[in-house]
Design an enzyme around this catalytic site. Structure first.
Site, short mmCIF file in Angstrom:
data_model
loop_
_atom_site.label_atom_id
_atom_site.label_comp_id
_atom_site.label_asym_id
_atom_site.label_seq_id
_atom_site.Cartn_x
_atom_site.Cartn_y
_atom_site.Cartn_z
N GLN A 253 -3.88 2.86 14.78
CA GLN A 253 -2.78 3.37 13.95
C GLN A 253 -1.95 4.43 14.70
O GLN A 253 -0.73 4.40 14.69
CB GLN A 253 -3.37 3.98 12.67
CG GLN A 253 -2.34 4.44 11.65
CD GLN A 253 -3.00 4.97 10.37
OE1 GLN A 253 -4.22 4.92 10.21
NE2 GLN A 253 -2.19 5.48 9.46
N THR B 139 -4.79 6.63 -0.16
CA THR B 139 -6.02 7.42 -0.24
C THR B 139 -5.90 8.50 -1.30
O THR B 139 -4.90 9.24 -1.32
CB THR B 139 -6.29 8.08 1.13
OG1 THR B 139 -6.29 7.05 2.11
CG2 THR B 139 -7.62 8.80 1.14
N ASP C 65 -9.28 0.57 1.67
CA ASP C 65 -8.28 0.12 2.64
C ASP C 65 -8.75 0.54 4.03
O ASP C 65 -8.29 1.54 4.58
CB ASP C 65 -6.91 0.73 2.29
CG ASP C 65 -5.81 0.15 3.15
OD1 ASP C 65 -5.89 -1.05 3.49
OD2 ASP C 65 -4.87 0.88 3.48
N THR D 28 -9.34 -5.44 3.62
CA THR D 28 -9.19 -4.53 2.49
C THR D 28 -10.17 -5.02 1.43
O THR D 28 -10.12 -6.18 1.04
CB THR D 28 -7.76 -4.58 1.93
OG1 THR D 28 -6.84 -4.27 2.99
CG2 THR D 28 -7.56 -3.59 0.80
N HIS E 26 -3.71 14.12 0.16
CA HIS E 26 -3.96 13.30 1.35
C HIS E 26 -2.79 13.39 2.33
O HIS E 26 -2.97 13.60 3.53
CB HIS E 26 -4.21 11.85 0.93
CG HIS E 26 -4.30 10.90 2.09
ND1 HIS E 26 -5.36 10.92 2.98
CD2 HIS E 26 -3.47 9.91 2.51
CE1 HIS E 26 -5.18 9.97 3.90
NE2 HIS E 26 -4.05 9.35 3.64
N GLU F 48 -9.12 4.27 -2.42
CA GLU F 48 -7.88 4.00 -3.14
C GLU F 48 -8.19 3.28 -4.44
O GLU F 48 -9.30 2.80 -4.66
CB GLU F 48 -6.95 3.09 -2.31
CG GLU F 48 -6.65 3.64 -0.92
CD GLU F 48 -5.43 2.98 -0.26
OE1 GLU F 48 -4.67 2.27 -0.96
OE2 GLU F 48 -5.26 3.19 0.95
N ARG G 292 -8.09 4.23 12.99
CA ARG G 292 -7.21 5.39 13.22
C ARG G 292 -6.63 5.43 14.64
O ARG G 292 -5.51 5.91 14.83
CB ARG G 292 -7.98 6.69 12.96
CG ARG G 292 -8.51 6.83 11.57
CD ARG G 292 -7.40 6.86 10.54
NE ARG G 292 -7.94 7.02 9.19
CZ ARG G 292 -7.23 6.82 8.09
NH1 ARG G 292 -5.97 6.42 8.17
NH2 ARG G 292 -7.77 6.99 6.92
N LYS H 108 -4.36 -1.65 9.76
CA LYS H 108 -4.70 -1.78 8.34
C LYS H 108 -4.92 -3.22 7.92
O LYS H 108 -5.21 -3.47 6.76
CB LYS H 108 -3.54 -1.22 7.49
CG LYS H 108 -3.12 0.18 7.82
CD LYS H 108 -4.03 1.15 7.16
CE LYS H 108 -3.48 2.55 7.28
NZ LYS H 108 -4.24 3.48 6.45
N GLU I 197 -10.68 4.17 3.31
CA GLU I 197 -9.73 4.93 2.51
C GLU I 197 -10.05 4.66 1.05
O GLU I 197 -10.06 3.51 0.60
CB GLU I 197 -8.28 4.51 2.81
CG GLU I 197 -7.80 5.02 4.18
CD GLU I 197 -6.30 4.89 4.38
OE1 GLU I 197 -5.72 3.89 3.90
OE2 GLU I 197 -5.71 5.79 5.01
N ASP J 277 0.85 -1.19 0.00
CA ASP J 277 0.00 0.00 0.00
C ASP J 277 0.88 1.24 0.00
O ASP J 277 1.77 1.38 0.84
CB ASP J 277 -0.89 -0.02 1.25
CG ASP J 277 -2.01 1.01 1.18
OD1 ASP J 277 -2.33 1.46 0.06
OD2 ASP J 277 -2.55 1.35 2.24
N GLU K 110 -10.04 12.86 7.07
CA GLU K 110 -9.94 14.19 6.47
C GLU K 110 -11.29 14.90 6.41
O GLU K 110 -11.39 16.10 6.67
CB GLU K 110 -9.37 14.09 5.05
CG GLU K 110 -7.94 13.60 5.00
CD GLU K 110 -7.57 13.07 3.64
OE1 GLU K 110 -7.83 11.86 3.38
OE2 GLU K 110 -7.05 13.85 2.82
CA CA Z 1 -4.00 3.02 2.79
#
Ligand code: CA
Length: 432
Positions: free
Chosen positions: A253, A365, A246, A270, A146, A214, A250, A266, A212, A139, A379
């Site tokens: 993370q 992202t 994805d 996915t 982003h 992607e 948070r 993560k 996310e 990834d 975001e």
């Molecule tokens: Ca990602």
């Protein structure tokens, strides 16, 4: 520069009716894996309008008789990998034959109603499966918007981009075992988190689950261990693209990522869209990427062609359990990516790391320049500082149990569309 072939001719039409707003025009011809019904084994198909074209039926009837596919036996497989491994020549040859049969230029399908019954299966009757046996999943973090947004939130505006960011496509090695096809629900993950004002971490359900937006691509071919790929070789080694969600936790993370980057935040799931759109089908949507002269990129990452990205509209919608229909929270575009897919692939192989057929590389992202084009709740809610309103009066900062996240994307041609269908997934509560 663009090498248009007959399969992407905008005037081409199928011998049966396909609505102009269908994702699956005759110019598209995306490859996927499907079961004609629960009783049948999975095999390779192509999405066309409201139908799936069964390539195994065409293969066993001897339709693929060109030099790249004649001696091959790839469309009865449970994965796209054997077909992908044959490389670009087989992909181009298959597209040409399928295009001829669906347009009626080759009349053998158009004039044979028995063959049509066996080979064209209504999309609502099939079961779609994960299309590729994914070896490794990497990834990236290739959207400047982003990376700038996230960097601004966590380090302030002046240090938003790390010093390496404009020189190389930043990425991390992900987890392929938990990549699932659209429609597969996922559970909210458990994990270790630590509140800013708490002395010690706790183990419990993540409270900040996010999507996310992607896009990912699959490698077809690759390089030997110890060798590298040129930018032109990388272009030819990209089989096709899918939408990727994805999913990210948070709070997990934030606590775990120093100093080795994302890990458990993560790896709980996915989601990808089921149909893989080849780079040949995306050729008409080629466009120039962001300027990469400040700073100048190093020679090994210099594009083989100026139009190294694609103009593809991307959307994310959320549908909570109390909502009658999905509410769009983000409209972005693939063209906002700073680093192209070819640059990601070249950089990945630059050490001599061997890339293999079936590897999946995702973009990171894809956020655009405006607030309604941000590709994550992190975001959109600016780290939870504001709420995102939904159409039924509810609001979200991050995802709630029962929310379904639906991603869509397409290239808009003149009177036709080349689209990905849906990448949808529902967030279930923590598994007890
Ligand atoms: Ca990602």
């Amino acid at each position: 520069m663009s090498s248009f072939d007959s399969t992407t001719d905008p005037s081409l039409r199928a011998f049966f009716d396909i609505p102009a707003d269908s994702d699956f025009s005759i110019q598209n011809l995306p490859f996927g894996i499907f079961r004609p019904s629960q009783r049948h084994a999975p095999r390779v198909g192509v999405a066309i309008g409201h139908f799936v074209l069964d390539l195994y039926v065409l293969e066993t009837s001897g339709f693929f008789d060109g030099p790249a596919l004649r001696e091959q036996d790839v469309f009865g497989d449970r994965w796209l990998n054997p077909f992908m491994d044959l490389g670009k020549a087989a992909r181009v040859e298959a597209r040409k034959k399928i295009s001829e049969l669906l347009s009626g230029k080759d009349e053998r399908l158009k004039n044979d109603s028995d063959l049509q019954k066996r080979a064209l299966i209504p999309m609502d009757q099939v079961v779609l499966e994960l299309p590729v046996q994914i070896g490794d999943y990497t990834d990236f973090y290739s959207s400047r918007e982003h990376a700038t947004n996230v960097g601004t939130m966590f380090r302030g505006k002046d240090n938003a981009l790390q010093p390496n960011w404009l020189h190389l496509p930043v990425g991390y090695h992900g987890r392929s075992s938990s990549v699932v096809v659209s429609g597969t629900p996922l559970h909210r993950p458990m994990g270790q988190t630590k509140a800013d004002d708490a002395e010690n971490p706790v183990f419990g359900p993540s409270r900040l689950v996010d999507f996310e937006l992607e896009m990912g691509f699959f490698v077809s071919g690759g390089n030997e261990l110890g060798s590298r790929l040129s930018m032109q070789e990388a272009e030819d080694n990209i089989f096709g693209l899918v939408l990727v969600n994805d999913w990210s936790a948070r709070d997990i993370q934030k606590w775990e990522y120093v100093p080795l980057g994302p890990f458990l935040a993560k790896n709980f799931g996915t989601s990808i869209s089921p149909w893989v759109i080849t780079t040949e089908a995306l050729e008409p949507f080629r466009t120039k990427g962001p300027v990469q002269t400040d700073p100048e990129v190093l020679d090994y990452l210099k594009p083989a062609r100026p139009d190294q990205t694609y103009d593809l509209r991307l959307e994310v919608a959320i549908q909570g359990e109390e909502m009658e229909k999905p509410h769009t929270v983000c409209v972005s575009n693939f063209k906002y990516l700073y680093w192209s897919m070819a640059q990601q692939l070249v950089h990945h192989a630059a050490t001599g790391c061997n890339m293999r057929t079936g590897d999946m590389l995702a973009s990171g992202t894809i956020s655009g320049p405006t607030e309604d084009s941000y590709g994550s709740m992190l975001e959109l809610s600016w780290r939870g500082a504001k709420s995102v309103p939904l159409s039924n009066g509810e609001e979200r900062k991050f995802l709630k149990d029962g929310d379904t996240v639906i991603m869509r994307g397409w290239g808009q041609g003149d009177g036709y569309r080349v689209g990905f269908g849906e990448c949808a997934g529902k967030l279930l509560p923590v598994k007890s």
